[in-house]
Design a protein around this motif. Sequence first.
Motif, PDB file in Angstrom:
ATOM      1  N   THR A  80     -16.256   3.615  14.398  1.00 30.93           N
ATOM      2  CA  THR A  80     -16.666   2.929  13.022  1.00 30.93           C
ATOM      3  C   THR A  80     -16.706   3.879  11.923  1.00 30.93           C
ATOM      4  O   THR A  80     -16.131   3.470  10.942  1.00 30.93           O
ATOM      5  CB  THR A  80     -17.949   2.175  13.220  1.00 30.93           C
ATOM      6  N   GLU A  81     -17.294   5.120  12.174  1.00 33.30           N
ATOM      7  CA  GLU A  81     -17.426   6.006  11.079  1.00 33.30           C
ATOM      8  C   GLU A  81     -16.226   6.954  10.839  1.00 33.30           C
ATOM      9  O   GLU A  81     -16.241   7.487   9.793  1.00 33.30           O
ATOM     10  CB  GLU A  81     -18.706   6.583  11.222  1.00 33.30           C
ATOM     11  N   ARG A  82     -15.487   7.449  12.022  1.00 33.51           N
ATOM     12  CA  ARG A  82     -14.714   8.563  11.792  1.00 33.51           C
ATOM     13  C   ARG A  82     -13.426   8.557  12.479  1.00 33.51           C
ATOM     14  O   ARG A  82     -12.642   9.499  12.601  1.00 33.51           O
ATOM     15  CB  ARG A  82     -15.505   9.582  12.259  1.00 33.51           C
ATOM     16  N   THR A  83     -12.933   7.068  12.836  1.00 34.57           N
ATOM     17  CA  THR A  83     -11.623   6.984  13.603  1.00 34.57           C
ATOM     18  C   THR A  83     -10.689   6.142  12.803  1.00 34.57           C
ATOM     19  O   THR A  83     -11.224   5.200  11.779  1.00 34.57           O
ATOM     20  CB  THR A  83     -11.801   6.151  14.893  1.00 34.57           C
ATOM     21  N   PHE A  84      -9.391   6.460  12.601  1.00 39.18           N
ATOM     22  CA  PHE A  84      -8.494   5.494  11.956  1.00 39.18           C
ATOM     23  C   PHE A  84      -7.065   5.649  12.786  1.00 39.18           C
ATOM     24  O   PHE A  84      -6.837   6.509  13.686  1.00 39.18           O
ATOM     25  CB  PHE A  84      -8.087   6.123  10.571  1.00 39.18           C
ATOM     26  N   TRP A  85      -6.071   4.966  12.452  1.00 38.85           N
ATOM     27  CA  TRP A  85      -4.816   4.729  13.078  1.00 38.85           C
ATOM     28  C   TRP A  85      -3.484   5.289  12.230  1.00 38.85           C
ATOM     29  O   TRP A  85      -3.739   4.988  10.979  1.00 38.85           O
ATOM     30  CB  TRP A  85      -4.893   3.315  13.731  1.00 38.85           C
ATOM     31  N   VAL A  86      -2.666   5.810  12.618  1.00 38.44           N
ATOM     32  CA  VAL A  86      -1.466   6.271  12.041  1.00 38.44           C
ATOM     33  C   VAL A  86      -0.328   5.833  12.801  1.00 38.44           C
ATOM     34  O   VAL A  86      -0.173   6.008  14.161  1.00 38.44           O
ATOM     35  CB  VAL A  86      -1.243   7.679  11.760  1.00 38.44           C
ATOM     36  N   GLY A  87       0.431   4.936  12.652  1.00 40.02           N
ATOM     37  CA  GLY A  87       1.717   4.216  13.158  1.00 40.02           C
ATOM     38  C   GLY A  87       2.914   5.269  13.182  1.00 40.02           C
ATOM     39  O   GLY A  87       3.006   6.360  12.674  1.00 40.02           O
ATOM     40  N   VAL A  88       3.707   4.894  14.190  1.00 36.76           N
ATOM     41  CA  VAL A  88       5.101   5.558  14.253  1.00 36.76           C
ATOM     42  C   VAL A  88       6.187   4.682  13.945  1.00 36.76           C
ATOM     43  O   VAL A  88       6.257   3.877  14.353  1.00 36.76           O
ATOM     44  CB  VAL A  88       5.029   6.222  15.623  1.00 36.76           C
ATOM     45  N   TYR A  89       7.017   5.189  12.916  1.00 42.22           N
ATOM     46  CA  TYR A  89       8.075   4.454  12.555  1.00 42.22           C
ATOM     47  C   TYR A  89       9.390   5.030  13.499  1.00 42.22           C
ATOM     48  O   TYR A  89       9.680   5.969  13.454  1.00 42.22           O
ATOM     49  CB  TYR A  89       8.296   4.479  10.997  1.00 42.22           C
ATOM     50  N   PRO A  90       9.999   4.098  14.275  1.00 34.86           N
ATOM     51  CA  PRO A  90      10.933   4.610  15.390  1.00 34.86           C
ATOM     52  C   PRO A  90      12.215   4.915  14.664  1.00 34.86           C
ATOM     53  O   PRO A  90      13.291   5.620  15.220  1.00 34.86           O
ATOM     54  CB  PRO A  90      11.205   3.219  16.196  1.00 34.86           C
ATOM     55  N   GLY A  91      12.576   4.703  13.200  1.00 39.85           N
ATOM     56  CA  GLY A  91      13.773   5.167  12.599  1.00 39.85           C
ATOM     57  C   GLY A  91      13.678   6.371  11.755  1.00 39.85           C
ATOM     58  O   GLY A  91      14.443   6.500  10.867  1.00 39.85           O
ATOM     59  N   ILE A  92      12.430   7.076  12.103  1.00 43.83           N
ATOM     60  CA  ILE A  92      12.288   8.154  11.145  1.00 43.83           C
ATOM     61  C   ILE A  92      13.396   9.386  11.640  1.00 43.83           C
ATOM     62  O   ILE A  92      13.537   9.648  12.709  1.00 43.83           O
ATOM     63  CB  ILE A  92      10.802   8.732  11.248  1.00 43.83           C
ATOM     64  N   SER A  93      13.701  10.022  10.420  1.00 44.33           N
ATOM     65  CA  SER A  93      14.708  10.973  10.508  1.00 44.33           C
ATOM     66  C   SER A  93      14.165  12.406  10.265  1.00 44.33           C
ATOM     67  O   SER A  93      13.090  12.301   9.812  1.00 44.33           O
ATOM     68  CB  SER A  93      15.832  10.684   9.479  1.00 44.33           C
ATOM     69  N   SER A  94      14.809  13.296  10.514  1.00 41.83           N
ATOM     70  CA  SER A  94      14.390  14.733  10.231  1.00 41.83           C
ATOM     71  C   SER A  94      14.146  14.870   8.769  1.00 41.83           C
ATOM     72  O   SER A  94      13.019  15.724   8.390  1.00 41.83           O
ATOM     73  CB  SER A  94      15.482  15.639  10.839  1.00 41.83           C
ATOM     74  N   GLU A  95      14.914  14.328   7.933  1.00 38.41           N
ATOM     75  CA  GLU A  95      14.564  14.375   6.471  1.00 38.41           C
ATOM     76  C   GLU A  95      13.393  13.861   6.057  1.00 38.41           C
ATOM     77  O   GLU A  95      12.848  14.346   5.191  1.00 38.41           O
ATOM     78  CB  GLU A  95      15.695  13.850   5.486  1.00 38.41           C
ATOM     79  N   MET A  96      13.220  12.753   6.724  1.00 28.22           N
ATOM     80  CA  MET A  96      11.859  11.986   6.469  1.00 28.22           C
ATOM     81  C   MET A  96      10.569  12.852   6.857  1.00 28.22           C
ATOM     82  O   MET A  96       9.667  12.908   6.048  1.00 28.22           O
ATOM     83  CB  MET A  96      11.689  10.629   7.013  1.00 28.22           C
ATOM     84  N   ILE A  97      10.961  13.500   8.227  1.00 27.56           N
ATOM     85  CA  ILE A  97       9.634  14.392   8.470  1.00 27.56           C
ATOM     86  C   ILE A  97       9.596  15.437   7.351  1.00 27.56           C
ATOM     87  O   ILE A  97       8.220  15.755   7.126  1.00 27.56           O
ATOM     88  CB  ILE A  97       9.929  14.688  10.012  1.00 27.56           C
ATOM     89  N   ASP A  98      10.508  15.922   7.004  1.00 26.97           N
ATOM     90  CA  ASP A  98      10.396  17.129   6.143  1.00 26.97           C
ATOM     91  C   ASP A  98       9.501  16.530   4.848  1.00 26.97           C
ATOM     92  O   ASP A  98       9.038  17.249   4.294  1.00 26.97           O
ATOM     93  CB  ASP A  98      11.666  17.977   5.799  1.00 26.97           C
TER      94      ASP A  98
END
Length: 98
Positions: A80-98
């Motif tokens: 409740t106090e310290r957790t969250f979620w980050v989704g993964v986009y399957p179309g992410i490119s190397s440029e987007m990661i940078d």
Amino acid sequence: MPGLLLPESTPGSDPSWFGFVLTVTEAADYDRAGLIAFLESRRIGTRMLFSGNLVRLHVFADAAVGYRVVGDLTNSDVVTERTFWVGVYPGISSEMID
């Protein structure tokens, strides 16, 4: 990242991650709100995890229907106090990661 509890796959599994549940540890020198603000400022979307200590919700304060609580719900409070979620986009490119 120090102070961050990362998910791990179970032995013998090969998961296809669609997102990551992240928990800021008590030892961290930052809090969940600060980390989320940092990520969001860099266009990395986050979501609160709908889970945790549900008996803390206001709907349970005057609940007409009884419920029981087993234990002190320590781990539920952590979610409740310290957790969250980050989704993964399957179309992410190397440029987007940078």
